[in-house]
Design an enzyme around this catalytic site. Structure first.
Site, PDB file in Angstrom:
ATOM      1  N   TYR A   1     -12.650  -1.594  -4.333  1.00 28.72           N
ATOM      2  CA  TYR A   1     -13.197  -0.388  -3.718  1.00 28.72           C
ATOM      3  C   TYR A   1     -14.318   0.186  -4.595  1.00 28.72           C
ATOM      4  CZ  TYR A   1      -9.452   0.225  -0.213  1.00 28.72           C
ATOM      5  OH  TYR A   1      -8.605   0.090   0.854  1.00 28.72           O
TER       6      TYR A   1
ATOM      7  N   ASP B   1       0.802  -1.226   0.000  1.00 26.56           N
ATOM      8  CA  ASP B   1       0.000   0.000   0.000  1.00 26.56           C
ATOM      9  C   ASP B   1       0.833   1.274   0.000  1.00 26.56           C
ATOM     10  OD1 ASP B   1      -2.466  -1.226  -0.074  1.00 26.56           O
ATOM     11  OD2 ASP B   1      -2.661  -1.318   2.099  1.00 26.56           O
TER      12      ASP B   1
END
Length: 470
Positions: A402, A149
């Protein structure tokens, strides 16, 4: 005529022709310079031409002089007013496709960035797709390990909506491994979070220039929405989290004007968890549907007023919209408390439609696959399970990820309400597939006055790539 005379004659004629040619050129230049500009009709010798290009509006002042073009690039004129964005949301009967970038399919042979966390935000003249790059391209050795990330190579960049995140059309926005962006009617404001986990910094950019900063206040991975922030009458709002992802953290709402922070408030939410809010303007307030990464499979709801007062709770509907989650039949909704007792989660969204709510969720209860959007009667105010509409966007045989919200401003649509829109990220590669990389593409949908048939607008890239076979 003897040979010498012939040579002299030919030479004389040639010299005469050369002199005549020179005289003709002198006359031509004299007429062009002295006569034509004074006749009141310049034609194409000196004029300004305005050309509009699809990717952005660019004004070119082109001066044409003796077959030579001198091009001067002039900055695009700024809007002289802020967007209002106090209108209500339009009522949506269904959601129609707005754009699809196909970035991973194109990236198998094109110069496309490895990305995650794409989102869409709109100005009065255009919508743009923002994304967090990994500082590498698809099908390249630097894509190895991009499941991570946070790294110093991640940047926020953007393209016009519908374009793939390619190196030729992408615009740099900020150094960031977490971000948000929105337009106030005059300029873009972007916020990029970067730096070490314990001392991360959020840099506010306005019109492309750094204008303010927010330092980590809890020392535990300062992060923000990964979707559009919200501007109302020139003031822009966003939500940030600092603290653990799996227990109580700290949450703040911020307000900025022209890139300078003018207010912030601590959000008190004991026992609840807020991350990655998906926000939109509605009747002068900012409505957010967020992610509880601690316990709840219902989503936190945060409503922010212009003075930064707020109301916080959970989406009341009796259907869960986070992933992982349990069976719908076994779920009991709550407007105030986390329900479902499932850790982890995924960024998602919802739209209030009066007392009803549109809410998006993965079709799978356990993994990020498939995507559907449901309309629940009275789901904004009650623990209702009454599903009155359902639309499939990605079938359950394909990966999703997402999802988040944004609106089309009235300046774009010429309507008296804000069109609700959402995007769905479709993650490919690690950890679900046998590749060395992780990236995503997206599909974008906007509310319309008609019902739209179910279909699957999935990513469609054929994996593995060449780099994965080396």
């Amino acid at each position: 005529m003897n040979p010498n005379q012939k040579i002299i004659t030919i030479g004389s004629v040639s010299l005469g022709l050369v002199v005549l040619n020179i005289l003709l050129h002198i006359v031509s230049i004299t007429i062009t310079v002295l006569v034509l500009p004074g006749n009141g009709n310049n034609g194409s010798c000196n004029e300004t031409v305005i050309r509009e290009y699809n990717e952005t509006v660019r004004i070119e002042k082109i001066i044409q002089w003796h077959n030579t073009n001198v091009i001067e690039y002039i900055e695009r004129p700024e809007s002289d007013h802020f967007m209002n964005n106090t209108e209500p949301l339009c009522d949506a009967k269904g959601f129609a496709p707005f754009s699809k970038d196909n970035g991973i399919r194109i990236g198998s042979r094109g110069h496309v960035f490895v990305i995650r966390e794409p989102f869409v935000s709109c100005s009065p003249t255009e919508c743009r797709t923002f994304f967090l790059t990994q500082g590498s391209l698809l099908n390249d050795k630097h894509s190895n390990g991009t499941v991570k990330d946070r790294s110093p190579y991640r940047t926020l960049m953007s393209v016009e909506i519908g374009q793939s995140p390619n190196v030729y059309q992408a615009r740099f926005e900020a150094v960031a491994w977490s971000a948000t962006a929105c337009h106030d009617g005059k300029k873009w404001m972007t916020i990029g979070v970067t730096g070490p986990d314990a001392k991360a910094v959020a840099v506010v950019h306005y019109g492309g220039i750094p204008t303010d900063v927010i330092n980590s206040w809890a020392g535990d991975i300062l992060r923000t929405q990964e979707s559009s922030c919200t501007c109302i009458q020139g003031e822009c709002y966003w939500v940030m989290t600092d603290g653990p992802a799996n227990r109580q953290a700290q949450y703040r709402a911020f307000k900025a004007k022209q890139g300078k922070i003018i207010g912030q408030t601590e959000i008190s939410f004991n026992g609840g968890h807020i991350e990655e809010c998906s926000c939109y303007p509605n009747e002068g307030k900012v409505e957010c549907v967020c992610r509880d990464n601690w316990t709840g499979t219902n989503r936190p709801v945060l409503v922010i007023s212009s003075d930064l007062s707020y109301r916080v709770g959970y989406l009341c509907a009796g259907l869960p919209s986070d992933t992982p989650r349990g069976e719908d039949s076994q779920f009991t909704g709550s407007c105030t408390s986390p329900m479902g007792n499932q850790g982890y989660g995924v960024k998602g969204f919802g739209f209030r439609q009066g007392n009803d709510v549109w809410m998006g969720r993965t079709i799978s209860r356990t993994s990020r696959s498939g995507f559907e959007i449901l309309k629940v009667r009275n789901g904004w105010i009650q623990n209702s399970k009454e599903q009155i509409k359902r639309q499939v966007v990605v079938d359950n045989l394909n990966w999703s990820g997402y999802s988040g919200s944004f609106t089309l401003p009235v300046e774009l649509t010429r309507r008296n309400c804000l069109v609700p829109c959402f995007w769905v990220e479709m993650i490919r590669g690690k950890p679900e597939e046998k590749t060395i990389w992780t990236s995503s593409s997206s599909i974008v949908m906007c509310g319309v006055d008609h019902e739209i048939a179910d279909w699957s607008w999935h990513d469609g890239a054929i994996l593995p790539f060449d780099i994965d076979k080396m």
